[in-house]
Design a protein around this motif. Structure first.
Motif, PDB file in Angstrom:
ATOM      1  N   TRP A 118      33.935  25.342   0.450  1.00  0.00           N
ATOM      2  CA  TRP A 118      34.285  24.394  -0.601  1.00  0.00           C
ATOM      3  C   TRP A 118      35.333  25.013  -1.521  1.00  0.00           C
ATOM      4  O   TRP A 118      35.051  25.402  -2.654  1.00  0.00           O
ATOM      5  CB  TRP A 118      33.045  23.969  -1.384  1.00  0.00           C
ATOM      6  N   GLY A 119      36.566  25.076  -1.017  1.00  0.00           N
ATOM      7  CA  GLY A 119      37.684  25.552  -1.802  1.00  0.00           C
ATOM      8  C   GLY A 119      38.507  24.398  -2.345  1.00  0.00           C
ATOM      9  O   GLY A 119      38.119  23.227  -2.282  1.00  0.00           O
ATOM     10  N   VAL A 120      39.668  24.734  -2.867  1.00  0.00           N
ATOM     11  CA  VAL A 120      40.521  23.776  -3.557  1.00  0.00           C
ATOM     12  C   VAL A 120      40.880  22.591  -2.669  1.00  0.00           C
ATOM     13  O   VAL A 120      40.763  21.426  -3.079  1.00  0.00           O
ATOM     14  CB  VAL A 120      41.784  24.485  -4.076  1.00  0.00           C
ATOM     15  N   GLN A 121      41.314  22.854  -1.424  1.00  0.00           N
ATOM     16  CA  GLN A 121      41.752  21.744  -0.562  1.00  0.00           C
ATOM     17  C   GLN A 121      40.607  20.802  -0.217  1.00  0.00           C
ATOM     18  O   GLN A 121      40.784  19.581  -0.184  1.00  0.00           O
ATOM     19  CB  GLN A 121      42.392  22.278   0.730  1.00  0.00           C
ATOM     20  N   ARG A 122      39.439  21.365   0.046  1.00  0.00           N
ATOM     21  CA  ARG A 122      38.297  20.515   0.413  1.00  0.00           C
ATOM     22  C   ARG A 122      37.855  19.672  -0.781  1.00  0.00           C
ATOM     23  O   ARG A 122      37.485  18.504  -0.617  1.00  0.00           O
ATOM     24  CB  ARG A 122      37.147  21.370   0.917  1.00  0.00           C
ATOM     25  N   ILE A 123      37.889  20.245  -1.971  1.00  0.00           N
ATOM     26  CA  ILE A 123      37.538  19.464  -3.153  1.00  0.00           C
ATOM     27  C   ILE A 123      38.552  18.342  -3.359  1.00  0.00           C
ATOM     28  O   ILE A 123      38.186  17.195  -3.644  1.00  0.00           O
ATOM     29  CB  ILE A 123      37.463  20.363  -4.402  1.00  0.00           C
ATOM     30  N   ALA A 124      39.842  18.646  -3.202  1.00  0.00           N
ATOM     31  CA  ALA A 124      40.872  17.616  -3.359  1.00  0.00           C
ATOM     32  C   ALA A 124      40.666  16.486  -2.354  1.00  0.00           C
ATOM     33  O   ALA A 124      40.770  15.298  -2.702  1.00  0.00           O
ATOM     34  CB  ALA A 124      42.260  18.228  -3.210  1.00  0.00           C
ATOM     35  N   ALA A 125      40.367  16.834  -1.112  1.00  0.00           N
ATOM     36  CA  ALA A 125      40.083  15.801  -0.112  1.00  0.00           C
ATOM     37  C   ALA A 125      38.861  14.984  -0.523  1.00  0.00           C
ATOM     38  O   ALA A 125      38.814  13.759  -0.330  1.00  0.00           O
ATOM     39  CB  ALA A 125      39.865  16.443   1.255  1.00  0.00           C
ATOM     40  N   GLY A 126      37.874  15.653  -1.108  1.00  0.00           N
ATOM     41  CA  GLY A 126      36.698  14.945  -1.599  1.00  0.00           C
ATOM     42  C   GLY A 126      37.028  13.977  -2.715  1.00  0.00           C
ATOM     43  O   GLY A 126      36.486  12.870  -2.780  1.00  0.00           O
ATOM     44  N   TRP A 127      37.943  14.362  -3.594  1.00  0.00           N
ATOM     45  CA  TRP A 127      38.340  13.474  -4.689  1.00  0.00           C
ATOM     46  C   TRP A 127      39.072  12.240  -4.147  1.00  0.00           C
ATOM     47  O   TRP A 127      38.903  11.139  -4.674  1.00  0.00           O
ATOM     48  CB  TRP A 127      39.224  14.198  -5.675  1.00  0.00           C
ATOM     49  N   ALA A 128      39.893  12.423  -3.120  1.00  0.00           N
ATOM     50  CA  ALA A 128      40.555  11.268  -2.505  1.00  0.00           C
ATOM     51  C   ALA A 128      39.513  10.302  -1.948  1.00  0.00           C
ATOM     52  O   ALA A 128      39.619   9.075  -2.121  1.00  0.00           O
ATOM     53  CB  ALA A 128      41.512  11.730  -1.410  1.00  0.00           C
ATOM     54  N   GLU A 129      38.487  10.844  -1.284  1.00  0.00           N
ATOM     55  CA  GLU A 129      37.421   9.985  -0.769  1.00  0.00           C
ATOM     56  C   GLU A 129      36.643   9.350  -1.907  1.00  0.00           C
ATOM     57  O   GLU A 129      36.270   8.166  -1.838  1.00  0.00           O
ATOM     58  CB  GLU A 129      36.478  10.788   0.129  1.00  0.00           C
ATOM     59  N   LEU A 130      36.386  10.127  -2.960  1.00  0.00           N
ATOM     60  CA  LEU A 130      35.663   9.602  -4.113  1.00  0.00           C
ATOM     61  C   LEU A 130      36.361   8.382  -4.700  1.00  0.00           C
ATOM     62  O   LEU A 130      35.730   7.339  -4.949  1.00  0.00           O
ATOM     63  CB  LEU A 130      35.546  10.698  -5.180  1.00  0.00           C
ATOM     64  N   MET A 131      37.669   8.485  -4.914  1.00  0.00           N
ATOM     65  CA  MET A 131      38.391   7.361  -5.505  1.00  0.00           C
ATOM     66  C   MET A 131      38.380   6.145  -4.571  1.00  0.00           C
ATOM     67  O   MET A 131      38.255   5.001  -5.025  1.00  0.00           O
ATOM     68  CB  MET A 131      39.811   7.779  -5.851  1.00  0.00           C
ATOM     69  N   ALA A 132      38.475   6.385  -3.272  1.00  0.00           N
ATOM     70  CA  ALA A 132      38.404   5.271  -2.320  1.00  0.00           C
ATOM     71  C   ALA A 132      37.024   4.628  -2.332  1.00  0.00           C
ATOM     72  O   ALA A 132      36.898   3.385  -2.308  1.00  0.00           O
ATOM     73  CB  ALA A 132      38.761   5.763  -0.922  1.00  0.00           C
ATOM     74  N   ARG A 133      35.983   5.440  -2.383  1.00  0.00           N
ATOM     75  CA  ARG A 133      34.618   4.904  -2.391  1.00  0.00           C
ATOM     76  C   ARG A 133      34.330   4.108  -3.656  1.00  0.00           C
ATOM     77  O   ARG A 133      33.507   3.189  -3.653  1.00  0.00           O
ATOM     78  CB  ARG A 133      33.617   6.061  -2.247  1.00  0.00           C
ATOM     79  N   LEU A 134      35.004   4.474  -4.760  1.00  0.00           N
ATOM     80  CA  LEU A 134      34.834   3.732  -5.999  1.00  0.00           C
ATOM     81  C   LEU A 134      35.682   2.466  -6.030  1.00  0.00           C
ATOM     82  O   LEU A 134      35.617   1.690  -6.987  1.00  0.00           O
ATOM     83  CB  LEU A 134      35.175   4.626  -7.204  1.00  0.00           C
ATOM     84  N   GLY A 135      36.492   2.265  -4.988  1.00  0.00           N
ATOM     85  CA  GLY A 135      37.252   1.035  -4.867  1.00  0.00           C
ATOM     86  C   GLY A 135      38.659   1.076  -5.428  1.00  0.00           C
ATOM     87  O   GLY A 135      39.278   0.031  -5.637  1.00  0.00           O
ATOM     88  N   TYR A 136      39.182   2.292  -5.627  1.00  0.00           N
ATOM     89  CA  TYR A 136      40.508   2.426  -6.220  1.00  0.00           C
ATOM     90  C   TYR A 136      41.537   2.779  -5.142  1.00  0.00           C
ATOM     91  O   TYR A 136      41.518   3.881  -4.592  1.00  0.00           O
ATOM     92  CB  TYR A 136      40.503   3.501  -7.301  1.00  0.00           C
ATOM     93  N   SER A 137      42.448   1.852  -4.866  1.00  0.00           N
ATOM     94  CA  SER A 137      43.465   2.086  -3.837  1.00  0.00           C
ATOM     95  C   SER A 137      44.727   2.730  -4.398  1.00  0.00           C
ATOM     96  O   SER A 137      45.555   3.250  -3.643  1.00  0.00           O
ATOM     97  CB  SER A 137      43.834   0.767  -3.154  1.00  0.00           C
ATOM     98  N   ARG A 138      44.890   2.692  -5.723  1.00  0.00           N
ATOM     99  CA  ARG A 138      46.021   3.351  -6.387  1.00  0.00           C
ATOM    100  C   ARG A 138      45.504   3.951  -7.684  1.00  0.00           C
ATOM    101  O   ARG A 138      44.823   3.271  -8.459  1.00  0.00           O
ATOM    102  CB  ARG A 138      47.144   2.359  -6.666  1.00  0.00           C
ATOM    103  N   TYR A 139      45.827   5.214  -7.914  1.00  0.00           N
ATOM    104  CA  TYR A 139      45.237   5.894  -9.057  1.00  0.00           C
ATOM    105  C   TYR A 139      46.126   7.057  -9.496  1.00  0.00           C
ATOM    106  O   TYR A 139      47.063   7.461  -8.786  1.00  0.00           O
ATOM    107  CB  TYR A 139      43.828   6.396  -8.716  1.00  0.00           C
ATOM    108  N   GLY A 140      45.830   7.591 -10.659  1.00  0.00           N
ATOM    109  CA  GLY A 140      46.463   8.805 -11.151  1.00  0.00           C
ATOM    110  C   GLY A 140      45.465   9.943 -11.160  1.00  0.00           C
ATOM    111  O   GLY A 140      44.250   9.736 -11.048  1.00  0.00           O
ATOM    112  N   ALA A 141      45.977  11.164 -11.290  1.00  0.00           N
ATOM    113  CA  ALA A 141      45.119  12.343 -11.330  1.00  0.00           C
ATOM    114  C   ALA A 141      45.636  13.300 -12.396  1.00  0.00           C
ATOM    115  O   ALA A 141      46.850  13.433 -12.592  1.00  0.00           O
ATOM    116  CB  ALA A 141      45.077  13.031  -9.970  1.00  0.00           C
ATOM    117  N   GLN A 142      44.701  13.955 -13.079  1.00  0.00           N
ATOM    118  CA  GLN A 142      45.049  14.893 -14.142  1.00  0.00           C
ATOM    119  C   GLN A 142      44.153  16.112 -14.030  1.00  0.00           C
ATOM    120  O   GLN A 142      42.972  15.989 -13.722  1.00  0.00           O
ATOM    121  CB  GLN A 142      44.856  14.230 -15.517  1.00  0.00           C
ATOM    122  N   GLY A 143      44.712  17.294 -14.299  1.00  0.00           N
ATOM    123  CA  GLY A 143      43.880  18.484 -14.224  1.00  0.00           C
ATOM    124  C   GLY A 143      44.458  19.675 -14.954  1.00  0.00           C
ATOM    125  O   GLY A 143      45.674  19.795 -15.140  1.00  0.00           O
ATOM    126  N   GLY A 144      43.551  20.561 -15.369  1.00  0.00           N
ATOM    127  CA  GLY A 144      43.891  21.857 -15.935  1.00  0.00           C
ATOM    128  C   GLY A 144      42.993  22.915 -15.331  1.00  0.00           C
ATOM    129  O   GLY A 144      41.917  22.617 -14.804  1.00  0.00           O
TER     130      GLY A 144
END
Length: 386
Positions: free
Chosen positions: A152-178
């Motif tokens: 569970w490194g950076v790339q796998r988490i990022a892929a998980g976030w893409a799936e998360l947004m799709a599962r929540l029903g968002y086909s277009r979105y923004g992302a923010q991070g620090g």
């Protein structure tokens, strides 16, 4: 809720809070430091005072109520349960936005900005700037599950976030991070560009461009000097977490005073606080974050993200042109953050920088330290890409 999304509510047992208080009152303290500043770490007198406040006056239930006032859910992503604050805007045309924290932060960093982001009109802003806010806890952090295996490194988490947004029903979105959120959001920009309106980073991941070393600006020289100083005096925590997170975890999961010192040191070192963390954070704010780590027992599991991905992220800071990101990008470089790359360095990796600003105040924990500035920065960038 749908597609495996389960409503969630935080309910910490009274026994866990009683155990925390007992442990704090039974702390076995070391002798005082031999210097009159923070150069050996958190001073004994201050940490004892803070932990006494934690044991006798701090109110976790108030923070729990603030968190439970926000819609929450858990969703299984790639076999792991992820805890999510999901605050939809009252404006149906709002832009979905996933906010990603880092270490030693958590979802509590964003509590002061969720309201202005979701309902700007109620906070003196323009409804056209509204967001549906999605704020997940990283794997191994907060109320998300702890990974039981490596990977569970950076790339796998990022892929998980893409799936998360799709599962929540968002086909277009923004992302923010620090912090870790910068690395994860950068990877998300590489993995899911077709669904991203853009990404906002504080700060961007950018190595010094070798082609500029013979013609550095004063700000670039200051950045290189700060990086060298940090390597000598500030980076020990990252090497310990990147190499022996399990060994470190025994002490931090067992001792609330030890955990408090480990995290509060970073609130002081990385914030724009003029030498003392309470110049920018209240005691309750710092302890909200520390208590979340304590009650969830995540000191070891959160540190393992360094073991998984720290070397890779270090390579990103040393290779100025690899792994380019082509989605529209906004960058906010706060004056007390580190690193503080220049725009010309960042443009080697982020090929479509639409927004760049260097605010006058703020440090590493931008949303936590300077929520008004943070909100202004996020709004300013996403106005360009909505």
């Amino acid at each position: 809720m749908s597609r495996g999304v389960t409503p969630y509510r935080i309910e910490i047992p009274d026994a866990d809070l009683a155990d925390l208080r007992e442990r704090l009152l039974r702390t076995r303290w070391p002798e005082a430091e031999t210097v009159d500043d923070w150069s050996q770490g958190v001073p004994l007198a201050y940490l004892r005072e803070l932990c006494d406040y934690w044991a006798e006056r701090y109110d976790w239930r108030a923070t729990e109520a603030r968190l439970n006032a926000l819609p929450q859910c858990r969703i299984e992503i790639d076999g792991l349960g992820i805890h999510v604050l999901h605050a939809r805007s009252p404006h149906p045309d709002a832009l979905p936005l996933v906010l990603t924290h880092g270490w030693p932060g958590s979802i509590v960093e964003f509590l002061k900005v969720i309201g202005p982001l979701t309902d700007p009109a109620a906070h003196g802003g323009d409804r056209a700037d509204a967001f549906h806010v999605v704020c997940p806890s990283l794997p191994g952090y907060g109320f998300s599950d702890k990974p039981g295996r490596t990977g569970w490194g950076v790339q796998r988490i990022a892929a998980g976030w893409a799936e998360l947004m799709a599962r929540l029903g968002y086909s277009r979105y923004g992302a923010q991070g620090g912090d870790w959120g910068t690395s994860i959001t950068t990877s998300l920009g590489q993995q899911d560009p077709e669904h991203l309106a853009g990404i906002h980073l504080n700060p961007p991941i950018a190595a010094p461009d070798p082609d500029t070393l013979g013609d550095l600006t004063d700000a670039e020289r200051e950045t290189l000097a700060a990086l060298e100083l940090a390597q000598q005096w500030e980076d020990g925590y990252s090497m310990q977490q990147a190499t022996r997170p399990q060994t470190l975890g025994y002490g931090l999961v067992d001792s609330p005073a030890g955990l408090c010192g480990w995290i509060v040191e970073k609130f002081r070192a990385w914030s724009d606080c003029d030498g003392h963390p309470e110049n920018v954070f209240t005691r309750d704010e710092m302890l909200d974050n520390v208590t979340l780590y304590w009650l969830t027992g995540t000191a070891a599991s959160s540190a393992r993200l360094y073991w998984e991905s720290f070397r890779q992220v270090q390579s990103w800071f040393s290779e100025s042109t690899s792994d380019t990101v082509d989605v529209p990008t906004g960058c906010s470089v706060f004056p007390k953050d580190l690193p503080r790359p220049s725009r010309r360095w960042a443009e080697k990796r982020y090929t479509d920088i639409r927004y760049w600003n260097e605010p006058p105040k703020g440090g590493h924990f931008a949303a936590f330290e300077r929520p008004d500035i943070f909100v202004d920065e996020v709004r300013a960038f996403f106005r360009l890409v909505r």
